[in-house]
Design a protein around this motif. Structure first.
Motif, PDB file in Angstrom:
ATOM      1  N   PHE A  91       0.835  -1.200   0.000  1.00 60.22           N
ATOM      2  CA  PHE A  91       0.000   0.000   0.000  1.00 60.22           C
ATOM      3  C   PHE A  91       0.871   1.251   0.000  1.00 60.22           C
ATOM      4  CE2 PHE A  91      -4.131  -1.656   2.189  1.00 60.22           C
ATOM      5  CZ  PHE A  91      -4.264  -2.586   1.180  1.00 60.22           C
ATOM      6  N   GLU A  95      -2.540   5.186   2.120  1.00 65.72           N
ATOM      7  CA  GLU A  95      -3.464   4.068   2.361  1.00 65.72           C
ATOM      8  C   GLU A  95      -3.205   3.434   3.715  1.00 65.72           C
ATOM      9  OE1 GLU A  95      -4.488   2.479  -2.138  1.00 65.72           O
ATOM     10  OE2 GLU A  95      -2.625   1.860  -1.211  1.00 65.72           O
ATOM     11  N   MET A  98      -4.688   5.554   6.510  1.00 70.70           N
ATOM     12  CA  MET A  98      -6.144   5.602   6.687  1.00 70.70           C
ATOM     13  C   MET A  98      -6.750   4.246   7.014  1.00 70.70           C
ATOM     14  SD  MET A  98      -7.960   5.628   3.060  1.00 70.70           S
ATOM     15  CE  MET A  98      -9.413   5.453   4.041  1.00 70.70           C
ATOM     16  N   LEU A  99      -5.934   3.205   6.959  1.00 69.92           N
ATOM     17  CA  LEU A  99      -6.452   1.864   7.196  1.00 69.92           C
ATOM     18  C   LEU A  99      -7.121   1.780   8.567  1.00 69.92           C
ATOM     19  CD1 LEU A  99      -6.404  -0.763   5.600  1.00 69.92           C
ATOM     20  CD2 LEU A  99      -4.465  -1.470   6.982  1.00 69.92           C
ATOM     21  N   VAL A 104     -14.218   7.541   7.274  1.00 66.49           N
ATOM     22  CA  VAL A 104     -14.012   8.089   5.937  1.00 66.49           C
ATOM     23  C   VAL A 104     -15.076   7.651   4.933  1.00 66.49           C
ATOM     24  CG1 VAL A 104     -11.556   8.446   6.152  1.00 66.49           C
ATOM     25  CG2 VAL A 104     -12.412   6.234   5.386  1.00 66.49           C
ATOM     26  N   GLY A 105     -16.070   6.899   5.353  1.00 63.04           N
ATOM     27  CA  GLY A 105     -17.133   6.534   4.428  1.00 63.04           C
ATOM     28  C   GLY A 105     -16.752   5.354   3.545  1.00 63.04           C
ATOM     29  N   TRP A 106     -17.626   5.080   2.589  1.00 68.02           N
ATOM     30  CA  TRP A 106     -17.432   3.888   1.775  1.00 68.02           C
ATOM     31  C   TRP A 106     -16.402   4.090   0.686  1.00 68.02           C
ATOM     32  CZ3 TRP A 106     -19.685  -1.036   1.861  1.00 68.02           C
ATOM     33  CH2 TRP A 106     -20.508  -1.247   2.988  1.00 68.02           C
ATOM     34  N   TRP A 107     -16.384   5.284   0.118  1.00 66.53           N
ATOM     35  CA  TRP A 107     -15.447   5.495  -0.974  1.00 66.53           C
ATOM     36  C   TRP A 107     -14.079   5.846  -0.440  1.00 66.53           C
ATOM     37  CZ3 TRP A 107     -16.572   3.969  -5.646  1.00 66.53           C
ATOM     38  CH2 TRP A 107     -17.943   3.783  -5.948  1.00 66.53           C
ATOM     39  N   LEU A 108     -13.078   5.445  -1.203  1.00 69.61           N
ATOM     40  CA  LEU A 108     -11.729   5.847  -0.848  1.00 69.61           C
ATOM     41  C   LEU A 108     -11.555   7.263  -1.355  1.00 69.61           C
ATOM     42  CD1 LEU A 108      -9.087   3.135  -1.683  1.00 69.61           C
ATOM     43  CD2 LEU A 108      -9.874   3.977   0.506  1.00 69.61           C
ATOM     44  N   PRO A 109     -11.592   8.230  -0.459  1.00 73.01           N
ATOM     45  CA  PRO A 109     -11.462   9.601  -0.929  1.00 73.01           C
ATOM     46  C   PRO A 109      -9.980   9.906  -1.133  1.00 73.01           C
ATOM     47  CG  PRO A 109     -11.898   9.525   1.424  1.00 73.01           C
ATOM     48  CD  PRO A 109     -11.664   8.129   0.983  1.00 73.01           C
TER      49      PRO A 109
ATOM     50  N   ARG B 160     -13.451   1.799   0.592  1.00 72.80           N
ATOM     51  CA  ARG B 160     -12.801   1.491   1.858  1.00 72.80           C
ATOM     52  C   ARG B 160     -12.890  -0.007   2.197  1.00 72.80           C
ATOM     53  NH1 ARG B 160     -14.513   1.243   6.729  1.00 72.80           N
ATOM     54  NH2 ARG B 160     -16.535   2.137   6.279  1.00 72.80           N
ATOM     55  N   PRO B 161     -14.077  -0.631   2.009  1.00 76.88           N
ATOM     56  CA  PRO B 161     -14.099  -2.080   2.257  1.00 76.88           C
ATOM     57  C   PRO B 161     -13.090  -2.829   1.378  1.00 76.88           C
ATOM     58  CG  PRO B 161     -16.324  -1.231   2.084  1.00 76.88           C
ATOM     59  CD  PRO B 161     -15.413  -0.105   1.705  1.00 76.88           C
ATOM     60  N   LEU B 163     -10.186  -1.682   0.390  1.00 77.82           N
ATOM     61  CA  LEU B 163      -8.875  -1.466   1.011  1.00 77.82           C
ATOM     62  C   LEU B 163      -8.706  -2.408   2.194  1.00 77.82           C
ATOM     63  CD1 LEU B 163      -6.452   0.637   0.787  1.00 77.82           C
ATOM     64  CD2 LEU B 163      -7.470   1.676   2.798  1.00 77.82           C
ATOM     65  N   ARG B 166      -8.031  -5.923   0.935  1.00 77.42           N
ATOM     66  CA  ARG B 166      -6.656  -6.105   0.470  1.00 77.42           C
ATOM     67  C   ARG B 166      -5.675  -6.115   1.632  1.00 77.42           C
ATOM     68  NH1 ARG B 166      -5.231  -1.651  -3.077  1.00 77.42           N
ATOM     69  NH2 ARG B 166      -7.173  -0.585  -2.579  1.00 77.42           N
TER      70      ARG B 166
END
Ligand SMILES: Nc1ncnc2c1ncn2[C@@H]1O[C@H](COP(=O)(O)OP(=O)(O)OP(=O)(O)O)[C@@H](O)[C@H]1O
Ligand SMILES: [Mg+2]
Lengths: 504, 302
Positions: A91, A95, A98-99, A104-109, B160-161, B163, B166
Motif C-alpha cells: 500500500f 493508504e 487511513m487503514l 471516511v465513508g465507503w469510498w476511498l477519498p 474502503r471495504p 482497502l 486487500r
C-alpha cells in the motif's frame, strides 16, 4: 489512569510476564525500560489487545477493559507504535495511514486521504511522501509512517514501542516535541527505548522490568542513566569505549570509484578501504545509500563503474558474495533469519553446507544442536533452548543469534549494519566488545551505523555517507590523541561541505 | 459446411466464446475476492459443482430459472463458508481443506443427482431447469457477469471495504492492529466469493445445459484458479483472461468440422490448447505477478 493489574503471560515454557502491576497516569510520559526479552513489548501488546494475558486485568479509570483485539483498545482511546512495523508493504503511505479509520465513508477519498497524510506529516514534522509505496521506503521512513499512524488516532493513551531505534536524531527531536505537546494536552504516553539519555530527556516517570518482573517505578528526576542501567541488568555497567588501533595491515576490502544507479539511492564514485585489524565506520542519516553500499560489498549488486575487491587472509582476491562476508544485517527479521525455523537451524543457516554440519546432503543434527547450544551460551540468548522458533525470540535475542552465527563463521571481513539497533545496554556493550575483539584478531570490520555515538566509540576511521557519496573525516587536534570533529561529521551528514577554516 | 458463410461462422464463434467465458469469469472473480483476503480455495471446482447442482435443484423446485441462479449462488456461498470455518475459525491448512472440499463435492453431487433424478421421476417430472428468460434478446448471464466484474473491480480498488479486504490479504497482523476484524473479513470474502463461484456453476447448469451432470464443471474451476494469476488479481484482468480462454474454446469447436479427417489427430491438441497455454503463461510469460502477501497463511493472534 491506566493500570496493568497483576498481569501474567507465558509463552510455552517462557515466562514473559510474572505478576506485573504498573500504573500509568494521565499527563505523563512513562518510560518502560528493561533488557531484551524483559517483557516490555509483551506488556504493551497486552495493553493494546494484541496479546491476551493468562492472568490479570487492564483497568482504565477504574473500569476493567475487555481487550479481545486492538479494535477494543482503539475504542478505549489507546494507540500504539509497534516495535516491528505493522505496515502493508503493497500500500501507499496514505493508504496505510487511513487503514481502519472508519470515519471516511465507503469510498476511498483519494485526494482527502492524501491531504490528511500531508497535514499529519506537517503537524508532527515527520516528512513522508503519501504517494510512495511502503515497500520502497527505507526503515527510517517506515518508522515515520508507523509513528504517524498512531499519532493520527484520536487517542488519549499512546504506546510507543522503541519508536526511535531507526530515527535520525532530528526526527527523534521532532517526535519528542510532539509527545510533549500531547502530554501537555493531557495525554498519557508509554515510551520504550534502550537509549537512556533519551529516556532521561523525555520521561516523567520510569518503570524498569527485569525478566518479566517489575523492579521499580520511580520519578525520572531521581534516576540517572547509571542507576537505571544497574536496575535493568542487576549489576553495575561501565560503558565500553574502544581505544583506537590504527592499522597498517593488508586490505580486506577495497572499493575503487564505485558507481551504480541501481537501488533507491545512486552510489557516486565511492572509494574506501578496510584493512585487517581496524574498524571503519560509515556514518550517515538512514537512506543515503547505506543499503546500496552494503549490497555492493556483499556482491548482491555489481557496480556499473569501478571495482569491488574482497581479499582472503592470504591476500588472494575472492569474489564478493554473501557467504564470503560475516554480515550482520540491518533487518534481522527479513534478511538474516527464517522466522519459522528453529534457533538451531537459524544458527547454521549460512554454513549448513559446511562439512561440520552436513555430509552429502544429510544434516548432522548433533553437530548443529551442539553448535547452537554453544552460541546460546556464549551469546546469552534467552530462552536458552535451541528448539524454539526464531520468531518467538525477542528482538534483542534475535540479534544476538544473528551476530553469534555470523561471527562464528570466521570470515576476514565483518560487515555490520546498525548492529545494535533495538539492543539493550548490556547487549549493545556485548556487541561492541565482540566487534572490537574481531578487529583485534585481525579481521577488518566495516560498521555502517546511523548511531553516531556508536561509531565514535568504536572506529579507527570514519567516512560519512550522504546522497550516495562518501567523504572521509580525518582525526585532528592533538597529534598524540587525535579526535574526530563531531561538528564536522554532523555537517557532512547533513550534506554541507566540511568546514575548511583553521584546522591542520 | 459450405452453406455457412464466414461472417456467420465468426458470429457463432463469438457467441459461443462469450458463453464459455461467462462461467470462467464468474468463478475466477469469486476466487479472486477470496484470494484478496488471503484465502486460497483450491476447492473452487467442487464449490462450482455444488453451485451447479444447487442451481438446478432450486430451479426445478420453484420452476424459475432466476430462482435457480439465486440457489446456485447460495449453495456456493454455503460451501465456501464451510471452507472458511475450517481454515479461518479452526486454522486448518487451506490446501488440504480445499482438496477435501473437491473430493467431497465430486462424490456428494454424484450421489445426490441420482437421488434427485429418481425423486423427480416419482413425481412424474424430470430433474431439469426451465430456460432463462431472454428479455429483448440480451443474454442475462453475460450482462450479469459484466456487471459483477465492474462492481468487483470498483469495490476492490476504489472503496474502503476494498482497502480493508486487500489489507487482510497482504498483512493480517497490520490489519488487526489497525482495528480490522480479520476473521470476519475473511468469512465475508469467502461467502461473497463462494456465491460467485456457485453462480458460475449455475451458469453452466441452469444457464446452458439446463440439467446437472456429474463432473459437468470439467476442470473450469481449476482453470479459474489459473485465470486469477493470469489476470494478476485484478477483476478486469481476470475477465479479459476469461474471454481469451472462452474464445479459444469456441474456436476449437468451430474448427473441428473444417478439419475433416485430421480431426482425430488434432482434436485432442485443440482441447488441450487452453491448458497448454495456461502452463506456458504461468511459467512466466505474464511477467511479475504478485500474489497477496498473506495468501494461504492463517492468521493466528496470540
Ligand atoms: N509470540 C511469542 N512466542 C513465544 N515467545 C515469545 C513470544 N513473544 C515474546 N516471547 C518471549 O517472551 C519474552 C519477552 O519478550 P518481549 O518481546 O516482551 O521482550 P522485550 O522486553 O520487548 O525485548 P526487546 O527489547 O528485545 O524488544 C522473551 O523471552 C521472548 O522470547
Ligand atoms: Mg520489544
Amino acid at each position: 489512569m491506566l493500570e496493568a493489574r497483576r498481569i501474567a503471560k507465558r509463552f510455552g515454557p517462557v515466562v514473559a510476564l510474572a505478576d506485573v502491576s504498573v500504573e500509568f497516569h494521565d499527563r505523563e510520559v512513562h518510560a518502560v525500560l528493561g533488557e531484551n526479552g524483559a517483557g516490555k513489548s509483551t506488556l504493551m501488546n497486552i495493553l493494546y489487545g494484541l496479546i491476551r494475558p493468562d492472568a490479570g486485568q487492564v483497568v482504565l479509570d477504574g473500569r476493567a477493559l475487555r481487550l479481545r483485539r486492538p479494535m477494543d483498545a482503539h475504542a478505549a482511546g489507546i494507540a500504539m507504535v509497534h516495535q516491528h512495523f505493522m505496515l502493508v508493504e503493497d500500500f501507499t503511505v496514505a493508504e496505510n495511514l487511513m487503514l481502519g479509520h472508519l470515519d471516511v465513508g465507503w469510498w476511498l477519498p483519494r485526494s482527502a486521504v492524501r491531504r490528511r497524510a500531508r497535514e499529519a506529516a506537517r503537524r508532527f514534522a515527520l516528512d513522508v511522501d503519501p504517494d510512495r509505496r511502503v515497500e520502497e521506503l527505507s526503515v527510517g521512513q517506515r518508522q515515520r509512517v508507523e509513528i504517524l499512524k498512531a499519532l493520527l488516532r484520536e487517542a488519549h493513551t499512546f504506546i510507543l514501542d522503541e519508536p526511535t531505534g531507526v530515527l535520525s536524531p532530528d526526527d527523534a527531536q521532532q517526535l519528542f516535541e510532539s509527545l510533549r505537546r500531547l502530554r501537555n494536552r493531557g495525554a498519557r504516553i508509554l515510551f520504550i527505548s534502550h537509549k537512556l539519555n533519551e529516556v532521561m530527556a523525555i520521561a516523567d516517570r520510569v518503570t524498569v522490568l527485569r525478566r518479566g518482573r517489575r523492579i521499580i517505578t520511580e520519578s525520572a528526576d531521581r534516576a540517572t542513566p547509571e542507576s537505571l542501567a544497574q536496575q535493568m541488568v542487576g549489576r553495575p555497567l561501565g560503558e565500553f569505549v574502544r581505544p583506537p588501533a590504527p592499522s597498517s595491515g593488508d586490505a580486506v576490502l577495497e572499493l575503487r570509484n564505485v558507481s551504480s544507479a541501481r537501488g533507491h539511492v545512486a552510489l557516486r564514485d565511492v572509494s574506501l578501504v578496510v584493512r585487517s585489524g581496524e574498524i571503519v565506520g560509515i556514518a550517515g542519516v538512514d537512506g543515503n545509500g547505506q543499503t546500496e553500499l552494503a549490497r555492493m560489498v556483499l556482491g548482491l549488486d555489481r557496480p556499473e563503474a569501478g571495482d569491488v575487491r574482497l581479499f582472503d587472509p592470504d591476500g588472494g582476491r575472492i569474489e564478493p558474495a554473501p557467504r564470503a562476508v560475516a554480515h550482520i544485517a540491518d533487518d534481522r527479521r527479513r534478511e538474516a533469519l527464517v522466522l519459522n525455523m528453529s534457533l538451531a537451524e537459524n544458527a547454521v543457516l549460512k554454513h549448513h553446507t559446511d562439512a561440520t554440519f552436513s555430509r552429502r546432503g544429510w544434516l548432522n543434527r548433533r553437530a548443529i544442536a551442539s553448535h547452537a547450544a554453544q552460541l546460546v551460551r556464549e551469546f546469552d540468548i534467552r530462552p536458552a533452548s535451541p528448539f524454539v522458533a526464531a520468531a518467538s525470540l525477542s528482538g534483542g535475542n534475535q540479534q544476538r543469534l544473528v551476530i553469534g552465527r555470523e561471527l562464528a563463521a570466521g570470515r576476514g571481513l565483518v560487515l555490520a549494519v546498525n548492529p545494535t539497533r533495538g539492543l539493550d545496554v548490556a547487549s549493545t556493550d556485548f556487541v561492541h566488545r565482540r566487534l572490537s575483539e574481531r578487529a583485534a584478531n585481525g579481521c577488518g570490520v566495516l560498521l555502517i551505523s546511523a548511531d553516531l555515538d556508536e561509531i565514535l566509540r568504536l572506529v579507527d576511521r570514519i567516512y560519512v555517507i550522504h546522497s550516495g557519496r562518501l567523504t572521509e573525516s580525518r582525526r585532528a587536534g592533538d597529534p598524540a590523541r587525535p579526535t574526530h570533529d563531531t561538528a564536522e561529521i554532523a555537517r557532512l551528514m547533513a550534506g554541507l561541505p566540511p568546514d575548511c577554516g583553521g584546522r591542520t | 459446411m459450405n452453406d455457412v458463410t464466414v461472417p456467420e461462422l465468426v458470429a457463432s464463434t463469438l457467441h459461443r466464446g462469450v458463453q464459455a467465458a461467462v462461467p470462467l469469469a464468474l468463478a475466477a472473480n469469486g476466487e479472486l475476492i477470496a484470494e484478496r483476503a488471503g484465502l486460497l480455495n483450491i476447492g473452487i471446482e467442487g464449490v462450482m459443482l455444488i453451485g451447479a447442482l444447487g442451481g438446478v435443484a432450486s430451479a426445478w423446485w420453484t420452476g424459475s430459472a432466476v430462482a435457480g441462479l439465486i440457489g446456485a449462488a447460495l449453495a456456493g456461498a454455503l460451501a465456501a463458508l464451510l471452507f472458511a470455518l475450517w481454515t479461518v475459525a479452526w486454522r486448518r491448512d487451506q490446501v488440504v481443506t480445499g482438496l477435501a472440499i473437491n473430493l467431497l463435492a465430486f462424490g456428494l453431487t454424484g450421489v445426490a443427482v441420482q437421488r434427485l433424478d429418481r425423486f423427480a421421476e416419482s413425481h412424474g417430472s424430470t430433474f431439469v431447469a426451465p430456460p432463462l428468460p431472454m428479455p429483448a434478446g440480451i443474454d442475462p448471464l453475460a450482462t450479469l457477469t459484466l456487471l459483477v466484474v465492474a462492481v468487483t473491480h470498483v469495490a476492490i480498488f476504489c472503496t474502503r471495504p476494498g482497502l480493508t479486504l486487500r489489507a487482510v490479504g497482504e498483512n493480517p497482523e497490520a490489519a488487526d492492529t489497525a482495528g480490522i476484524r480479520v476473521a470476519l473479513v475473511r468469512f465475508i470474502a469467502a461467502a461473497v466469493g463462494g456465491a460467485l463461484v456457485g453462480l458460475a456453476g449455475g451458469a453452466l447448469s441452469v444457464g446452458m445445459t439446463h440439467r446437472f451432470q456429474e463432473f459437468m464443471t470439467g476442470g473450469r474451476g481449476f482453470l479459474a484458479l489459473a485465470l486469477v494469476i493470469f489476470g494478476r488479481w485484478s477483476p478486469i484482468g481476470v475477465a479479459i483472461a476469461a474471454c481469451f480462454f472462452g474464445l479459444l474454446d469456441a474456436l476449437q469447436v468451430t474448427l473441428q468440422p473444417t478439419l475433416g479427417d485430421a480431426v482425430h489427430l488434432l482434436y485432442p491438441a485443440l482441447v488441450a490448447l487452453p491448458y497448454v497455454l495456461t502452463l506456458v503463461a504461468l511459467a512466466g510469460v505474464t511477467g511479475r505477478a504478485r500474489a497477496p502477501a498473506a495468501l494461504a497463511t492463517p492468521y493466528d493472534p496470540r
